[in-house]
Design a protein around this motif. Structure first.
Motif, PDB file in Angstrom:
ATOM      1  N   PHE A   1      -7.045  -8.983   1.421  1.00 21.53           N
ATOM      2  CA  PHE A   1      -6.811 -10.223   0.694  1.00 21.53           C
ATOM      3  C   PHE A   1      -5.313 -10.460   0.510  1.00 21.53           C
TER       4      PHE A   1
ATOM      5  N   MET B   1     -17.035  -4.161  -1.878  1.00 20.00           N
ATOM      6  CA  MET B   1     -16.273  -5.234  -1.257  1.00 20.00           C
ATOM      7  C   MET B   1     -16.635  -5.390   0.214  1.00 20.00           C
ATOM      8  N   GLU B   2     -16.857  -4.283   0.916  1.00 16.74           N
ATOM      9  CA  GLU B   2     -17.237  -4.370   2.324  1.00 16.74           C
ATOM     10  C   GLU B   2     -18.589  -5.064   2.476  1.00 16.74           C
TER      11      GLU B   2
ATOM     12  N   PHE C   1      -9.302 -13.759   1.218  1.00 16.72           N
ATOM     13  CA  PHE C   1      -9.506 -12.848   2.347  1.00 16.72           C
ATOM     14  C   PHE C   1      -9.015 -13.521   3.623  1.00 16.72           C
TER      15      PHE C   1
ATOM     16  N   LYS D   1     -17.993  -8.818   1.866  1.00 20.38           N
ATOM     17  CA  LYS D   1     -17.306  -9.441   3.003  1.00 20.38           C
ATOM     18  C   LYS D   1     -18.269  -9.668   4.160  1.00 20.38           C
TER      19      LYS D   1
ATOM     20  N   LEU E   1     -13.480 -16.708   1.575  1.00 18.76           N
ATOM     21  CA  LEU E   1     -13.800 -15.808   0.468  1.00 18.76           C
ATOM     22  C   LEU E   1     -12.569 -15.659  -0.416  1.00 18.76           C
TER      23      LEU E   1
ATOM     24  N   TYR F   1      -8.019  -5.239  -3.734  1.00 21.18           N
ATOM     25  CA  TYR F   1      -8.243  -6.405  -2.885  1.00 21.18           C
ATOM     26  C   TYR F   1      -7.222  -6.469  -1.748  1.00 21.18           C
TER      27      TYR F   1
ATOM     28  N   SER G   1     -19.279 -13.508   5.661  1.00 17.79           N
ATOM     29  CA  SER G   1     -18.378 -13.422   6.816  1.00 17.79           C
ATOM     30  C   SER G   1     -18.045 -14.777   7.429  1.00 17.79           C
TER      31      SER G   1
END
Length: 253
Positions: A232, A202-203, A105, A206, A214, A227, A210
């Motif tokens: 990503f 996924m949100e 990410f 993340k 990741l 992704y 944070s």
């Protein structure tokens, strides 16, 4: 170090505390005698060129004593396959060579609609419907969920997304390394695919990670697209497994 180099560093230097672990003069060896069928729980790696024949002999003695098929896998610090291949041939190992995408990410994605759904975080071993979803991912086998529950006990966290009826339909595991976080076991039940549950999950992941680097490994094109849309970047990594005797049928698909 670049983010890609950092992922290798964290992978090498973060012990998998959910497994039995031994450090040797030639590498590392992992096992879980309660989950002998799990490939990702029972394998060795060789990272030093010190009497490789003897190292393989020690690996085989270790796993044979535990009635586990001996396996030697790639890790970022493994010796090159070009060096190890003749030893694998001589000792009767079959190789699986494959590509995966290392995904990191790195940027916020363009604004997009994210499905609203209930997402729950699990820090205790799974039971009930969430346990059943893990078994579904592995076609009715329990080796995967047994490993996940050991990982949760060691500090990993599982995220699950729920449909309108309150049933879990999507899940992913977040592993905490020293300074980084690793995503694995992303799965959506077939009837719920294409409805935004994985993107919503996924949100949430993340947001939870944070302040950490990741990353994850991906193989399927659908997962890679998901992704990439989530921000990503991608790097192709060549990996290999060496299995004593012959590879299982699912490795040949």
């Amino acid at each position: 170090m670049t983010n890609s180099e950092l992922t290798d560093f964290y992978t090498i230097n973060s012990p998998m505390e959910y497994l039995d672990y031994e450090l040797t003069v030639w590498g590392r060896i992992f096992s879980d005698e309660d989950n002998k069928e799990s490939y990702m729980s029972n394998y060795a790696l060789i990272n030093k060129n010190i009497d490789i024949d003897q190292a393989i002999g020690e690996i085989e003695a270790y796993y044979n004593q535990r009635e586990i098929v001996p396996k030697i896998f790639y890790q970022p610090d493994s010796l090159p396959l070009s060096l190890l291949r003749p030893y694998f041939d001589r000792h009767g190992y079959e190789l699986r060579e494959f590509e995966e995408r290392l995904m990191i990410f790195e940027k916020l994605p363009k604004a997009r609609h994210i499905k609203k759904c209930v997402i729950r975080l699990f820090t205790q071993p799974l039971t009930g419907a969430e346990y059943a979803l893990c078994i579904e991912q592995d076609f009715g086998e329990t080796y995967g969920v047994d490993m996940i529950n050991r990982q949760i006990k060691a500090g990993y966290r599982l995220f699950a997304a729920y449909d309108e009826s309150g049933s879990p339909v999507c899940m992913a595991l977040l592993g905490c390394l020293k300074g980084a976080a690793y995503i694995s076991d992303l799965y959506t039940t077939p009837s719920a695919r294409g409805n935004g549950y994985a993107a919503a999950l996924m949100e949430a992941i993340k947001a939870e990670a944070s302040n950490q680097l990741l990353f994850l490994d991906a193989a399927s094109e659908n997962a890679i697209r998901l992704y990439e849309r989530a921000g990503f970047s991608t790097r192709i990594v060549r990996r290999w497994w060496a299995v004593k005797g012959s590879l299982p049928a699912w490795c040949r698909e």
